[in-house]
Scaffold this active site. Structure first.
Site, PDB file in Angstrom:
ATOM      1  N   ASP A 188     -33.325 -36.845  29.130  1.00  0.00           N
ATOM      2  CA  ASP A 188     -33.116 -36.252  27.815  1.00  0.00           C
ATOM      3  C   ASP A 188     -32.949 -37.340  26.769  1.00  0.00           C
ATOM      4  OD1 ASP A 188     -33.146 -33.800  29.033  1.00  0.00           O
ATOM      5  OD2 ASP A 188     -30.966 -33.628  29.150  1.00  0.00           O
TER       6      ASP A 188
HETATM    7  N1  URA Z   1     -30.282 -33.888  33.873  1.00  0.00           N
HETATM    8  C1  URA Z   1     -30.070 -33.646  32.573  1.00  0.00           C
HETATM    9  O1  URA Z   1     -29.438 -32.685  32.194  1.00  0.00           O
HETATM   10  N2  URA Z   1     -30.583 -34.526  31.687  1.00  0.00           N
HETATM   11  C2  URA Z   1     -31.261 -35.634  32.038  1.00  0.00           C
HETATM   12  O2  URA Z   1     -31.674 -36.404  31.191  1.00  0.00           O
HETATM   13  C3  URA Z   1     -31.468 -35.861  33.404  1.00  0.00           C
HETATM   14  C4  URA Z   1     -30.980 -34.977  34.297  1.00  0.00           C
END
Ligand code: URA
Length: 235
Positions: A103
């Site tokens: 993310d």
């Molecule tokens: N899980 C999440 O919620 N975000 C990420 O970036 C990776 C795994």
């Protein structure tokens, strides 16, 4: 067999026209003999090629580890945001893509490559490649929460997670090991037990560890051992 100018170009010695000039200047040798013809054919795996006396190793694909900073998106292109591909543009490789997505606000290890086959292998849930996240929490987990997370939780939209591993680092900080990569998986897992992720950082993935010397936003090429490790699927 590959044209010498094409190979030098692919190995980022220069643009096609720069490479042609350098060849003319006698700066390139194949098996100890100076070669000036751009169209000269080389056996890329076995011929010894040097540029200004230094060996040029042919590699079909390249692999980098990036310590992804927060605020950068795991995409090759984006209209409004800086992308991880842009962070690596000084490598000269503009076709690198991230293996999996973190993310925008997630930090940590991101493998960047132009090897689609390897990316596919590492991301396949069937391969059970382990990904470890350091997760900062809004509140401490109960024993019951840990059991639930480890057994698999319902993260909504009909999705249930596979068994995971939880390691408590501090009251509000855990290491969570998962083998899948569902959309916002870690955040949704913690939501499923009534908690909230306040910070998220990925540390290793499939045996590949984030180099602690890499500051946020820095990257380096993988070593031969690291490449062999991820290809061999050691975790
Ligand atoms: N899980 C999440 O919620 N975000 C990420 O970036 C990776 C795994």
């Amino acid at each position: 067999m590959l044209r010498l100018d094409k190979l030098l170009c692919e190995m980022k010695i220069g643009t096609r026209s720069q490479v042609k000039k350098e060849l003319k200047q006698g700066l390139v040798a194949v098996n100890g003999e100076i070669v000036t013809k751009p169209e000269y054919k080389v056996e890329e795996e076995t011929d010894r090629i040097t540029y200004k006396g230094k060996p040029v190793r042919y590699r079909k694909h390249v692999y980098y580890m990036l310590n992804k900073p927060a605020g950068v998106v795991s995409a090759t292109r984006d209209h409004t945001c800086r992308t991880v591909t842009e962070l690596l543009k000084d490598t000269g490789y503009t076709d690198l893509f991230p293996v999996g997505r973190l993310d925008k606000d997630t930090e940590g290890l991101l493998l960047m490559t132009d090897d689609g086959e390897l990316a596919h292998q590492l991301l396949s849930p069937k391969k059970h490649v382990e990904k470890v996240y350091e997760v900062g929490l809004r509140e401490a987990l109960s024993g019951e929460d840990v059991r639930k997370l480890e057994n698999g939780v319902d993260i909504g939209e009909g999705e249930r997670t596979l068994p995971a591993r939880v390691e408590i680092a501090e009251e509000m900080r855990i290491f969570l090991t998962i083998t899948e990569g569902k959309f916002h998986q870690v955040k949704r897992m913690l939501q499923a037990v009534g908690n909230e992720v306040v910070s998220l950082r990925r540390i290793p993935m499939g045996g590949l560890k984030l180099d602690s010397r890499l500051a946020s936003g820095e990257y380096r090429e993988l070593s031969e051992e690291e490449i062999a490790g991820i290809k061999g699927g050691h975790h």
